[in-house]
Motif scaffolding. Structure first.
Motif, PDB file in Angstrom:
ATOM      1  N   THR A  18       0.850  -1.187   0.000  1.00  0.00           N
ATOM      2  CA  THR A  18       0.000   0.000   0.000  1.00  0.00           C
ATOM      3  C   THR A  18       0.886   1.236   0.000  1.00  0.00           C
ATOM      4  O   THR A  18       2.070   1.184   0.356  1.00  0.00           O
ATOM      5  CB  THR A  18      -0.942   0.016   1.215  1.00  0.00           C
ATOM      6  N   PHE A  19       0.286   2.369  -0.391  1.00  0.00           N
ATOM      7  CA  PHE A  19       1.046   3.607  -0.560  1.00  0.00           C
ATOM      8  C   PHE A  19       0.408   4.747   0.203  1.00  0.00           C
ATOM      9  O   PHE A  19      -0.819   4.815   0.340  1.00  0.00           O
ATOM     10  CB  PHE A  19       1.121   3.982  -2.048  1.00  0.00           C
ATOM     11  N   GLU A  20       1.264   5.629   0.702  1.00  0.00           N
ATOM     12  CA  GLU A  20       0.802   6.855   1.344  1.00  0.00           C
ATOM     13  C   GLU A  20       1.703   7.983   0.863  1.00  0.00           C
ATOM     14  O   GLU A  20       2.934   7.878   0.905  1.00  0.00           O
ATOM     15  CB  GLU A  20       0.874   6.719   2.859  1.00  0.00           C
ATOM     16  N   LEU A  21       1.089   9.054   0.376  1.00  0.00           N
ATOM     17  CA  LEU A  21       1.856  10.188  -0.113  1.00  0.00           C
ATOM     18  C   LEU A  21       2.242  11.073   1.060  1.00  0.00           C
ATOM     19  O   LEU A  21       1.399  11.424   1.889  1.00  0.00           O
ATOM     20  CB  LEU A  21       1.030  10.991  -1.119  1.00  0.00           C
ATOM     21  N   GLY A  22       3.523  11.426   1.147  1.00  0.00           N
ATOM     22  CA  GLY A  22       3.954  12.303   2.223  1.00  0.00           C
ATOM     23  C   GLY A  22       5.445  12.246   2.458  1.00  0.00           C
ATOM     24  O   GLY A  22       6.161  11.451   1.847  1.00  0.00           O
ATOM     25  N   HIS A  23       5.917  13.111   3.349  1.00  0.00           N
ATOM     26  CA  HIS A  23       7.335  13.179   3.691  1.00  0.00           C
ATOM     27  C   HIS A  23       7.519  12.775   5.152  1.00  0.00           C
ATOM     28  O   HIS A  23       6.874  13.327   6.044  1.00  0.00           O
ATOM     29  CB  HIS A  23       7.882  14.592   3.472  1.00  0.00           C
ATOM     30  N   VAL A  24       8.397  11.834   5.383  1.00  0.00           N
ATOM     31  CA  VAL A  24       8.724  11.416   6.742  1.00  0.00           C
ATOM     32  C   VAL A  24       9.712  12.420   7.329  1.00  0.00           C
ATOM     33  O   VAL A  24      10.725  12.747   6.697  1.00  0.00           O
ATOM     34  CB  VAL A  24       9.321   9.996   6.760  1.00  0.00           C
ATOM     35  N   THR A  25       9.436  12.909   8.523  1.00  0.00           N
ATOM     36  CA  THR A  25      10.303  13.907   9.144  1.00  0.00           C
ATOM     37  C   THR A  25      11.209  13.322  10.223  1.00  0.00           C
ATOM     38  O   THR A  25      12.263  13.879  10.513  1.00  0.00           O
ATOM     39  CB  THR A  25       9.453  15.039   9.764  1.00  0.00           C
ATOM     40  N   SER A  26      10.805  12.195  10.822  1.00  0.00           N
ATOM     41  CA  SER A  26      11.672  11.568  11.820  1.00  0.00           C
ATOM     42  C   SER A  26      11.243  10.120  12.038  1.00  0.00           C
ATOM     43  O   SER A  26      10.085   9.759  11.834  1.00  0.00           O
ATOM     44  CB  SER A  26      11.633  12.318  13.161  1.00  0.00           C
ATOM     45  N   VAL A  27      12.221   9.314  12.434  1.00  0.00           N
ATOM     46  CA  VAL A  27      11.965   7.924  12.807  1.00  0.00           C
ATOM     47  C   VAL A  27      12.622   7.692  14.159  1.00  0.00           C
ATOM     48  O   VAL A  27      13.805   7.980  14.336  1.00  0.00           O
ATOM     49  CB  VAL A  27      12.549   6.936  11.770  1.00  0.00           C
ATOM     50  N   GLU A  28      11.856   7.170  15.099  1.00  0.00           N
ATOM     51  CA  GLU A  28      12.388   6.895  16.437  1.00  0.00           C
ATOM     52  C   GLU A  28      11.950   5.517  16.897  1.00  0.00           C
ATOM     53  O   GLU A  28      10.877   5.026  16.510  1.00  0.00           O
ATOM     54  CB  GLU A  28      11.921   7.953  17.439  1.00  0.00           C
ATOM     55  N   ALA A  29      12.782   4.894  17.709  1.00  0.00           N
ATOM     56  CA  ALA A  29      12.429   3.592  18.270  1.00  0.00           C
ATOM     57  C   ALA A  29      11.332   3.757  19.306  1.00  0.00           C
ATOM     58  O   ALA A  29      11.335   4.729  20.078  1.00  0.00           O
ATOM     59  CB  ALA A  29      13.656   2.947  18.896  1.00  0.00           C
ATOM     60  N   LYS A  30      10.386   2.836  19.337  1.00  0.00           N
ATOM     61  CA  LYS A  30       9.343   2.884  20.361  1.00  0.00           C
ATOM     62  C   LYS A  30       9.941   2.640  21.740  1.00  0.00           C
ATOM     63  O   LYS A  30       9.482   3.192  22.732  1.00  0.00           O
ATOM     64  CB  LYS A  30       8.267   1.833  20.062  1.00  0.00           C
ATOM     65  N   ASP A  31      10.976   1.800  21.775  1.00  0.00           N
ATOM     66  CA  ASP A  31      11.667   1.492  23.027  1.00  0.00           C
ATOM     67  C   ASP A  31      13.163   1.494  22.728  1.00  0.00           C
ATOM     68  O   ASP A  31      13.658   0.622  22.016  1.00  0.00           O
ATOM     69  CB  ASP A  31      11.228   0.129  23.556  1.00  0.00           C
ATOM     70  N   ALA A  32      13.879   2.486  23.221  1.00  0.00           N
ATOM     71  CA  ALA A  32      15.304   2.633  22.916  1.00  0.00           C
ATOM     72  C   ALA A  32      16.141   1.457  23.394  1.00  0.00           C
ATOM     73  O   ALA A  32      17.275   1.268  22.949  1.00  0.00           O
ATOM     74  CB  ALA A  32      15.837   3.929  23.535  1.00  0.00           C
ATOM     75  N   THR A  33      15.598   0.654  24.278  1.00  0.00           N
ATOM     76  CA  THR A  33      16.337  -0.507  24.791  1.00  0.00           C
ATOM     77  C   THR A  33      15.944  -1.801  24.092  1.00  0.00           C
ATOM     78  O   THR A  33      16.519  -2.848  24.352  1.00  0.00           O
ATOM     79  CB  THR A  33      16.109  -0.677  26.308  1.00  0.00           C
TER      80      THR A  33
END
Length: 245
Positions: A72-87
């Motif tokens: 599936t596709f979504e039009l847009g620009h990703v501004t950041s990616v972060e881990a849900k749990d840094a550990t």
């Protein structure tokens, strides 16, 4: 939560999506709007097209193939990616976009030349060369962060369509392997190829009889004839630094 979120709807990202979707992984492509391949006046070094092919037509058909595979596709620009749990990177990642709700995915593939700023919060290992940043990866496209991959030009691959497509496929296989999807090879083979040797058909493989082979061939030829029946009205996108009248 998606199994795979691919940032970038160009050649590399589309190749990743075809393989991951066909392997049964819930695959989302976040498309920034235009592949750099759209600047190509005529794509003439891609195997299978003796006289070349309109680059925008190629992108159109590849996107259609990914959709038919289940992506599936979504039009847009990703501004950041972060881990849900840094550990615990197995918990997945949250992708923020310029508009809309945050997206969640177990695995993220960066395929967005030349933007990779959204990866900065993860410290995946970006290297600057001139004004561009590349993402350091292993031979399978894995970055320093488990569950995050990079494919195509942003991963330092040469600026060629066939290379981007091939690298996208290779990265997809790494994603599939790491996800523990039930997968052997993405093969469609003649009836009896495996079973005729007393073997079960392996995961992600399919045996088809000659009637089905002919049906699929007819469907494929009909679609290509339709696709190439008329020239596209779209013209190549010029480099932003060049003014056009």
């Amino acid at each position: 939560m998606r199994d795979v979120c691919i940032v970038g709807g160009g050649v590399a990202g589309l190749a990743v999506s075809i393989f991951t979707a066909r392997a049964g992984l819930d695959t989302l492509v976040v498309d920034g709007g235009e592949s750099i391949l759209a600047r190509n006046a005529s794509l003439e070094n891609y195997p299978g097209f003796p006289n070349g092919v309109d680059a925008r037509r190629y992108l159109q058909l590849t996107r259609e193939q990914a959709s038919e595979a289940g992506a599936t596709f979504e039009l847009g620009h990703v501004t950041s990616v972060e881990a849900k749990d840094a550990t615990n990177f197995e918990a997945g990642f949250v992708l923020e976009t310029e508009a809309g709700e945050p997206l969640e995915a177990r695995r993220v593939v960066a395929a967005s030349w030349s933007d990779s700023e959204y990866l900065v919060p993860l410290d995946v290992g970006r290297t600057q060369r001139g004004s561009k940043h590349f993402v350091s990866v292993d031979e399978g496209g894995r970055t320093a962060v488990d569950g995050v991959y990079a494919a195509g030009r942003v991963a330092g691959e040469p600026h060629q369509t066939i290379v981007a497509a091939g690298h996208g496929a290779k990265v997809a296989l790494a994603v599939i392997h790491d996800s523990d999807a039930n997968f052997y090879h993405d093969w469609v083979v003649p009836e009896g190829y495996f079973t005729g040797r007393g073997r079960e058909v392996p995961p992600a493989c399919e045996e088809i009889d000659d009637t089905e082979r002919r049906r699929r061939d007819e469907r494929a030829r009909t679609r290509l004839l339709e696709a190439f029946d008329e020239p596209l009205e779209e013209v190549p996108t010029m480099h932003p630094s060049v003014e056009r009248e």
